[in-house]
Design a protein around this motif. Structure first.
Motif, mmCIF file in Angstrom:
data_model
loop_
_atom_site.group_PDB
_atom_site.id
_atom_site.type_symbol
_atom_site.label_atom_id
_atom_site.label_comp_id
_atom_site.label_asym_id
_atom_site.label_seq_id
_atom_site.Cartn_x
_atom_site.Cartn_y
_atom_site.Cartn_z
ATOM 1 N N TRP A 193 0.843 -1.164 -0.006
ATOM 2 C CA TRP A 193 0.011 -0.053 -0.047
ATOM 3 C C TRP A 193 0.858 1.207 0.055
ATOM 4 O O TRP A 193 2.183 1.149 0.612
ATOM 5 C CB TRP A 193 -0.879 -0.140 1.182
ATOM 6 C CG TRP A 193 -2.110 -0.866 1.063
ATOM 7 C CD1 TRP A 193 -3.343 -0.439 0.701
ATOM 8 C CD2 TRP A 193 -1.983 -2.295 1.160
ATOM 9 N NE1 TRP A 193 -4.083 -1.704 0.810
ATOM 10 C CE2 TRP A 193 -3.207 -2.873 1.017
ATOM 11 C CE3 TRP A 193 -0.986 -3.183 1.536
ATOM 12 C CZ2 TRP A 193 -3.779 -4.235 1.076
ATOM 13 C CZ3 TRP A 193 -1.249 -4.547 1.468
ATOM 14 C CH2 TRP A 193 -2.638 -5.080 1.358
ATOM 15 N N GLU A 194 0.333 2.336 -0.459
ATOM 16 C CA GLU A 194 1.194 3.473 -0.693
ATOM 17 C C GLU A 194 0.769 4.323 0.786
ATOM 18 O O GLU A 194 -0.179 4.819 0.824
ATOM 19 C CB GLU A 194 0.737 4.321 -2.134
ATOM 20 C CG GLU A 194 1.597 5.164 -2.621
ATOM 21 C CD GLU A 194 2.836 4.667 -3.424
ATOM 22 O OE1 GLU A 194 3.851 5.055 -3.103
ATOM 23 O OE2 GLU A 194 2.340 3.841 -4.411
ATOM 24 N N GLY A 198 6.600 5.819 2.503
ATOM 25 C CA GLY A 198 6.774 4.761 1.298
ATOM 26 C C GLY A 198 5.796 3.451 1.412
ATOM 27 O O GLY A 198 4.916 3.264 2.164
ATOM 28 N N LYS A 199 5.952 2.586 0.299
ATOM 29 C CA LYS A 199 5.264 1.567 -0.010
ATOM 30 C C LYS A 199 5.480 0.415 1.048
ATOM 31 O O LYS A 199 6.806 0.014 1.612
ATOM 32 C CB LYS A 199 5.736 1.029 -1.326
ATOM 33 C CG LYS A 199 5.207 2.018 -2.397
ATOM 34 C CD LYS A 199 5.693 1.371 -3.760
ATOM 35 C CE LYS A 199 5.551 2.485 -5.030
ATOM 36 N NZ LYS A 199 6.395 1.724 -6.174
#
Length: 471
Positions: A193-194, A198-199
């Motif tokens: 998830w964004e 950060g991801k």
RNA sequence: GGUACCAUAGCCAAGCGGUAAGGCGUGGGACUGCAACUCCCUGAUCCCCAGUUCGAUUCUGGGUGGUACCUCCA
């Protein structure tokens, strides 16, 4: 009502934040497989706690989560070559198959981690803003354990002892070995998830904190789960939530004891690991529930064939009591209670008080169950001695019994109450044979009914009583 | 090593300062044509040793024997 509170290590009088209302959260399953017999214990126990609060007139908001994004779910998905949500979806569905059969009521809300992502990110963000968490070089976000002074208050372990026992992994990127992940940076090929930092995907502990926030608020009355979750899971939930919100997280912490199999810890390597549905196939779902209630929820409980068999027979005694009462009600004269019956009924109600006293004492189900059995014995004895018992009395006794059994979630199955013409004819033929004193024929028919039709016959003073034999 | 928990009849399991609930099983009996169901009867020096107490299974200390947690296992 008193509940053993892990936080204080004693039985505390339960006082809700708002009178007449209970907010409780219970850790639910990680959905990567059917749930096993050990999982069934907390599910059944905390369902019972919730039911009991409702029985005592509380309005309960009960939240139990599904961890649907996690290493185990991902691994399983990779093994099968599907996406993680396929696995999660399947085992959530299967959870309900088993849970419903175990008489576990649906929670007020069953949130999933992946559907609570906004709340999760919100809490991570607040922890970062306040300096309670930091982003590590690799993108993981860790909780800065040192910033929470009372860390360890639930497990009652001093910080330095915890550190001494902590395993420090190679290539440590954390500031302190005690820090734990609240967010895991995305790895190649994994769902992510964004987030502003950060991801990635949420750590395990953060989802529970977030779900509590979203569905119940900053502070709840009761948080429950298995004994093993005390550390680190619940300890970490407390740290995250209290740092993010600046207030108490949960006033009561209730933990169930572990289940062993033939006196050994359940583990895959020992091969004593099996699913609740496998056990149910052999003994029935309700027997499993009965078994879980046979001992106090905080005691260790040993699963064995012998134990399950005993509980199955005990449960049958309860069903027998219900069936006999219903049969008698059907046959009884529709008359008001006699003075003697009124007196008897008042005596029966004392078992209800015993039941409540037991349950009020930290959910003493073994004692509560004994009150139910004593009630059954008393009812059976009275109705056996009083062939003329009134319908009114029998009905009240039945209602009382079903009320108590119902709180425990027992004796909930209903047999079909009709039989087809063929069986009816066989029963009539047997009666005729008996009248003719042709006992060989009567026994033969009884045998046919039992063996081929699954119908057990009892000759009572009120006539022939039949029941289905459970397969 | 650290932190907790547990030890009650053949089995399961409550009680936790005033000589022991309940269930399963066993053996009798009643009911039944027989059975089933049901009812009645049937069973415990409460792990060991000290101590506190008028009195301990229940509190304290020490043994002995189990169990759990100490970074993702309910």
């Amino acid at each position: 009502m008193k509940l053993f509170n892990t936080l204080t290590r004693q039985k505390d009088e339960f006082v809700p934040m708002q009178q007449g209302q209970v907010k409780m959260y219970s850790c639910g399953p990680t959905v990567y497989n059917y749930f096993h017999i050990g999982n069934a214990r907390p599910f059944i126990i905390f369902d019972l706690l919730r039911r009991y609060f409702e029985y005592r007139g509380y309005q309960v908001q009960f939240v139990q989560n599904f961890t649907d994004i996690d290493d185990k779910v991902i691994n399983r998905a990779n093994e099968e070559g599907v996406t993680f949500d396929v696995i999660a979806e399947r085992y959530i569905k299967e959870y309900f198959v088993d849970a419903d059969a175990l008489g576990i009521h649906r929670a007020t809300v069953h949130p999933r981690a992946t559907e609570t992502m906004d709340a999760i990110m919100d809490i991570v963000k607040r922890l970062l803003d306040k300096g309670h968490a930091y982003v590590a070089q690799n993108g993981d976000v860790y909780f800065r354990t040192k910033t929470f002074e009372t860390y360890g208050k639930l497990s009652h372990q001093p910080m330095d002892e915890l550190q001494a026992g902590a395993r420090i992994s190679v290539g440590e990127i954390k500031e302190d070995p005690m820090d734990f992940a609240v967010w895991k940076a995305a790895k190649p090929g994994e769902p992510f998830w964004e987030a502003p930092w950060g991801k990635g995907r949420p750590g395990w502990h953060i989802e529970c904190s977030a779900m509590v926030n979203q569905y119940l608020g900053e502070t709840i009355d009761i948080h429950s789960g298995g004994l093993d979750l005390i550390f680190p899971h619940h300890e970490n939930e407390i740290a995250q939530s209290e740092c993010a919100n600046g207030c108490d997280f949960s006033h009561y912490w209730v933990h169930n004891g572990f289940l062993t199999i033939d006196n050994e810890k359940m583990s895959k390597s020992k091969g004593n690991f099996f699913m609740v549905r496998e056990a149910a196939q052999a003994y029935g779902y309700e027997t499993i529930r009965m078994f879980m209630l046979s001992a106090h929820y905080r005691s260790p409980l040993n699963y064995s064939e012998e134990s399950l068999k005993m509980n199955k027979v005990s449960l049958e005694r309860l069903y027998e009591a219900r069936n006999n009462l219903e049969f008698r009600m059907e046959k009884a004269q529709d008359e008001p209670m006699t003075a003697e019956e009124t007196e008897k009924y008042a005596a029966l109600e004392s078992y209800k008080q015993k039941f409540i006293d037991a349950m009020d004492d930290d959910l003493n189900t073994a004692d509560a169950l004994s009150a139910v059995f004593e009630l059954v014995r008393d009812i059976n004895g009275y109705s056996a001695a009083h062939i003329e018992a009134s319908k009114a009395f029998l009905t009240k006794a039945h209602t009382l019994f079903m009320e108590l059994a119902g709180v425990l979630g027992l004796v909930q199955a209903h047999e079909e109450d009709s039989i087809d013409a063929e069986i009816e004819a066989l029963i009539a033929a047997r009666q005729q044979a008996k009248t003719n004193k042709d006992f060989a024929e009567a026994d033969r028919i009884r045998d046919v009914l039992l063996q081929e039709k699954g119908i057990a016959i009892k000759d009572t003073r009120q006539g022939v009583q039949w029941s289905r034999v459970n397969q």
